[in-house]
Design an enzyme around this catalytic site. Sequence first.
Site, short mmCIF file in Angstrom:
data_model
loop_
_atom_site.label_atom_id
_atom_site.label_comp_id
_atom_site.label_asym_id
_atom_site.label_seq_id
_atom_site.Cartn_x
_atom_site.Cartn_y
_atom_site.Cartn_z
N ARG A 101 0.85 -1.19 0.00
CA ARG A 101 0.00 0.00 0.00
C ARG A 101 0.88 1.24 0.00
O ARG A 101 2.04 1.19 0.42
CB ARG A 101 -0.90 0.01 1.24
CG ARG A 101 -1.82 -1.19 1.36
CD ARG A 101 -2.61 -1.12 2.66
NE ARG A 101 -3.58 -2.20 2.80
CZ ARG A 101 -3.34 -3.37 3.40
NH1 ARG A 101 -2.14 -3.60 3.94
NH2 ARG A 101 -4.26 -4.29 3.48
N HIS A 161 -4.52 -8.81 3.66
CA HIS A 161 -5.96 -8.76 3.89
C HIS A 161 -6.30 -9.59 5.13
O HIS A 161 -5.87 -10.75 5.25
CB HIS A 161 -6.72 -9.34 2.70
CG HIS A 161 -6.72 -8.46 1.50
ND1 HIS A 161 -6.95 -8.91 0.21
CD2 HIS A 161 -6.52 -7.12 1.38
CE1 HIS A 161 -6.88 -7.91 -0.64
NE2 HIS A 161 -6.63 -6.80 0.05
N ARG A 221 -1.24 -2.23 -6.98
CA ARG A 221 -1.45 -3.32 -6.02
C ARG A 221 -2.49 -4.31 -6.55
O ARG A 221 -2.30 -5.53 -6.50
CB ARG A 221 -1.88 -2.70 -4.70
CG ARG A 221 -2.23 -3.63 -3.58
CD ARG A 221 -2.50 -2.77 -2.34
NE ARG A 221 -3.41 -3.40 -1.40
CZ ARG A 221 -3.02 -4.23 -0.45
NH1 ARG A 221 -1.75 -4.56 -0.33
NH2 ARG A 221 -3.90 -4.74 0.40
N LYS A 231 -1.91 -2.21 7.50
CA LYS A 231 -3.29 -1.90 7.83
C LYS A 231 -3.78 -2.89 8.88
O LYS A 231 -3.55 -4.09 8.77
CB LYS A 231 -4.16 -2.01 6.57
CG LYS A 231 -5.56 -1.46 6.76
CD LYS A 231 -6.28 -1.43 5.43
CE LYS A 231 -7.69 -0.83 5.59
NZ LYS A 231 -8.40 -0.77 4.29
N TYR A 235 -10.82 -10.33 -6.32
CA TYR A 235 -9.96 -10.45 -7.49
C TYR A 235 -10.35 -11.64 -8.35
O TYR A 235 -10.15 -11.62 -9.56
CB TYR A 235 -8.50 -10.57 -7.06
CG TYR A 235 -8.00 -9.33 -6.37
CD1 TYR A 235 -7.71 -8.18 -7.08
CD2 TYR A 235 -7.85 -9.30 -4.99
CE1 TYR A 235 -7.28 -7.03 -6.44
CE2 TYR A 235 -7.42 -8.15 -4.34
CZ TYR A 235 -7.14 -7.03 -5.06
OH TYR A 235 -6.72 -5.90 -4.43
N HIS A 255 -3.06 2.30 -5.82
CA HIS A 255 -3.81 1.10 -5.47
C HIS A 255 -4.03 0.20 -6.69
O HIS A 255 -4.13 -1.02 -6.55
CB HIS A 255 -5.14 1.48 -4.83
CG HIS A 255 -5.46 0.67 -3.61
ND1 HIS A 255 -4.65 0.65 -2.50
CD2 HIS A 255 -6.48 -0.19 -3.34
CE1 HIS A 255 -5.17 -0.17 -1.58
NE2 HIS A 255 -6.27 -0.69 -2.07
#
Length: 300
Positions: free
Chosen positions: A139, A258, A235, A164, A267, A232
Amino acid sequence: MNLTESVLHYKRYLKRRNYSNHTRKNYLNRLQHFLGWLPVTVELAESIHIKQFIDILLDRRLGPQTINGHLIAIRSFYRYLQEEEQREIDNPVISGLSLRLPKPLPRFLQDSEVAAFFGVISKQRDLAIFLLMLRCGLRVEEVANLTIGVIDHRRNQIMVRCGKGAMDRLVYLYDDAAEALAAYLQLRPETEEPRIFLVEKGLYKGKPLSVRGIQKRAEHYSVKSGVHVSCHQLRHTMATDLLNAGADIVTIQYLLGHSKIKTTMRYARLSNQKARMDYYQAMTRIMEVKGSLTSWNMRC
């Protein structure tokens, strides 16, 4: 305890809960907007006031995700008042107030778009930054916060600290990204600043490059290349490329950091090539066992 003291203690509470600096700043900023507007005392706030505040934010043309971010900050503050200060107070942010969010698929870049974007990058620093996003799935905040000490050049890997959700994870450097990073580090001026990517000129020369600074570099190269590219999207592109190449979805989940597999599964909805490959491989196995219906019909 008065309101000012409560907000100060709430700030410390967020820090104890290991919220990132960015999250704490956002929570406090959004809470300040709400408290500055609230027409009654904190204790008397009800869901009707939250609805009125939502209407004000909508009038300011704020998006649903931003408005929901305000509600999360307000709900968190009231939860703090209940649990930490033991106040007998109702949380006015009740369920059902959050705005429905659109669920667009993440847009990935075509190979030609990637080539056009990277073809106009002129600085070694910027090449390293954007290759870390494309090859490692970092990120923009994670790139901005990278320090010298987390790079393992011998193993070609990076320990991403406090990503994150305050999650640490290990990501891997493919050859081109490793070479670009090594080349930049050779050019990087010697400094006591631990963060890797630095401003190269102007008033803030030698200071760490900010998240907004990196985003502005992406905007600059987007204009120059004629291809819209965001940090993003780089990514997203890595995730989609890995999935199309047969990488396991759980592996991709880990590499992207994630917390929920549901996020990574988005995805799979994009990956037509992977679905095509899986379909034909599975159908070939089925045919080997059951045979063709046309040949069965001819036998009949």
